[in-house]
Write a protein that holds these residues in place. Structure first.
Motif, PDB file in Angstrom:
ATOM      1  N   PRO A  39       0.824  -1.204   0.000  1.00 26.82           N
ATOM      2  CA  PRO A  39       0.000   0.000   0.000  1.00 26.82           C
ATOM      3  C   PRO A  39       0.858   1.253   0.000  1.00 26.82           C
ATOM      4  CG  PRO A  39      -0.811  -1.581   1.605  1.00 26.82           C
ATOM      5  CD  PRO A  39       0.508  -2.097   1.117  1.00 26.82           C
ATOM      6  N   SER A  40       0.495   2.200  -0.859  1.00 24.99           N
ATOM      7  CA  SER A  40       1.296   3.423  -0.981  1.00 24.99           C
ATOM      8  C   SER A  40       1.116   4.348   0.199  1.00 24.99           C
ATOM      9  CB  SER A  40       0.925   4.157  -2.268  1.00 24.99           C
ATOM     10  OG  SER A  40      -0.419   4.601  -2.211  1.00 24.99           O
ATOM     11  N   GLY A  41       0.013   4.217   0.934  1.00 23.90           N
ATOM     12  CA  GLY A  41      -0.210   5.072   2.093  1.00 23.90           C
ATOM     13  C   GLY A  41      -0.728   6.441   1.748  1.00 23.90           C
ATOM     14  N   VAL A  42      -0.985   6.706   0.461  1.00 19.87           N
ATOM     15  CA  VAL A  42      -1.455   8.025   0.068  1.00 19.87           C
ATOM     16  C   VAL A  42      -2.912   7.988  -0.374  1.00 19.87           C
ATOM     17  CG1 VAL A  42       0.842   8.764  -0.620  1.00 19.87           C
ATOM     18  CG2 VAL A  42      -0.642   7.698  -2.311  1.00 19.87           C
ATOM     19  N   ASP A  43      -3.554   6.825  -0.264  1.00 17.74           N
ATOM     20  CA  ASP A  43      -4.968   6.752  -0.612  1.00 17.74           C
ATOM     21  C   ASP A  43      -5.713   5.993   0.474  1.00 17.74           C
ATOM     22  OD1 ASP A  43      -4.273   4.146  -0.960  1.00 17.74           O
ATOM     23  OD2 ASP A  43      -4.532   4.114  -3.129  1.00 17.74           O
ATOM     24  N   GLU A  44      -6.899   5.496   0.142  1.00 17.67           N
ATOM     25  CA  GLU A  44      -7.740   4.861   1.155  1.00 17.67           C
ATOM     26  C   GLU A  44      -7.193   3.523   1.619  1.00 17.67           C
ATOM     27  OE1 GLU A  44      -9.018   3.408  -2.861  1.00 17.67           O
ATOM     28  OE2 GLU A  44      -8.496   5.334  -1.960  1.00 17.67           O
ATOM     29  N   GLU A  45      -6.204   2.942   0.913  1.00 18.45           N
ATOM     30  CA  GLU A  45      -5.697   1.626   1.299  1.00 18.45           C
ATOM     31  C   GLU A  45      -4.963   1.673   2.633  1.00 18.45           C
ATOM     32  OE1 GLU A  45      -6.383  -1.189  -0.024  1.00 18.45           O
ATOM     33  OE2 GLU A  45      -7.452  -0.415  -1.745  1.00 18.45           O
TER      34      GLU A  45
END
Length: 354
Positions: free
Chosen positions: A52-58
């Motif tokens: 997960p990139s950590g910059v969206d809802e994930e």
């Protein structure tokens, strides 16, 4: 006699087939694709993992899916789920809110060995090629894997198909029966063989440094460093009967330090000598973070953290072969997702001569 037009068609077809078989990416390779990271080493072995990139809802996930595909016509395919935290039953996984089929979940096998160096990680492997392909075929059509009742245990499938296609391109599998993303009629024998593994000469341990040699070498190394703050620290080890290596640590921040690594004569006045170190590919941050030398094996190693818990960054090692320090292993992980360094994508692989 073949007609010119027909001959041209044959040549065009053969050229297209050859192009499809040839790897179209330079290795080593490390690439971020949506919610995935893909790394392929110098042998064209590839590893993709959910990240997960950590910059969206994930956001953060306690569940990671790893995919390994070895290069070559008969290269193995393997999947592994890692869960960080309490024990779970992965047979309850939901794909887009619906249970997975028994055909898939029965292929999950608990792995008892600690793959990533973290005793809190529970691993489930899919180790048979046909079973792994069944999983990928099913997952490629989905959006999200989720453990019911645990919002932090999920795998986004956004970027999975593109990651598989990239792995195929690196290994020359596009339009081949062995491809993971875009299969075709090409025979498995058409896939390029795995690249030859670099062979490193075994380190021949010289006489160890005496207590006097160590003290004198460290003193000479410390004199050459002018840190901005704090007191530097030095270590020394033998490379040959005439040559030693010194490692000076200085200017430490929260969890990374700067290092001065040099070769010196083992006799007074312990002057610096030339030390060739094979550079890291992909602009790796060598000789920063934590650096140490193992005198018994002639190995210089480093571990660079992108954050304090050490779940992202770079790590590598070199072995002294009597002339230079040759790269023996290299891993990088650009995203901080809780994955231990032993499970970061391997970007350089070798073996040592007996």
């Amino acid at each position: 006699m073949l007609r010119p037009a027909f001959l041209a068609l044959l040549l065009t077809s053969a050229a297209a087939q050859t192009f499809a078989q040839a790897p179209s990416e330079t290795v080593p390779l490390l690439r971020e694709i949506k919610q995935w990271v893909v790394g392929c080493d110098n042998l064209r072995n590839c590893h993709a993992l959910s990240a997960p990139s950590g910059v969206d809802e994930e956001g953060y996930s306690s569940l990671t899916l790893h995919l390994w595909h070895q290069a070559g016509p008969e290269g193995y395919l393997r999947l592994r789920f890692d869960h960080r935290g309490q024990d779970v039953d992965l047979s309850t996984l939901l794909l887009d809110g619906k249970p997975l089929s028994l055909e898939l979940t029965r292929d999950l096998h608990v792995e008892l060995d600690d793959q990533g160096g973290d005793p809190e990680v529970q691993s489930y492997g899919v180790i048979e090629d046909a079973a792994a392909r069944r999983w990928l075929q099913r997952l490629r059509n989905g959006q999200r894997l989720q453990l019911p009742g645990d919002e932090q245990a999920h795998v986004s499938l956004s970027g999975l198909s593109a990651s598989l296609l990239l792995m195929d391109a690196v290994q020359g599998r596009v339009d081949n029966v062995t491809a993971l993303a875009r299969t075709g009629k090409g025979a498995a024998s058409d896939v390029p063989p795995r690249m030859p593994t670099p062979v490193l000469r075994k380190f021949i341990a010289p006489p160890v440094l005496t207590t006097q040699e160590q003290a004198s070498l460290m003193a000479a190394a410390l004199q050459a460093v002018r840190p901005e703050e704090g007191e530097p620290e030095a270590t020394a080890g033998a490379l040959t009967a005439q040559q030693a290596i010194t490692v000076v640590r200085y200017d430490c921040a929260a969890y990374n330090c700067e290092y001065d690594v040099n070769s010196r004569k083992r006799q007074a006045p312990y002057d610096e000598t030339s030390l060739a170190i094979q550079p890291l590919p992909l602009d790796g941050a060598a000789l920063q973070g934590s650096v140490w030398f193992d005198e018994a094996t002639g190995t210089l190693s480093y571990f660079y953290k992108l954050r304090g818990i050490g779940d992202c960054g770079g790590t590598g090692s070199w072995v002294f072969d009597g002339e230079r320090l040759r790269l023996s292993e290299f891993r990088m992980m650009p995203r901080c997702t809780g994955v231990a360094s032993g499970d970061w994508p391997a970007l350089w692989s070798t073996h040592t001569a007996p």
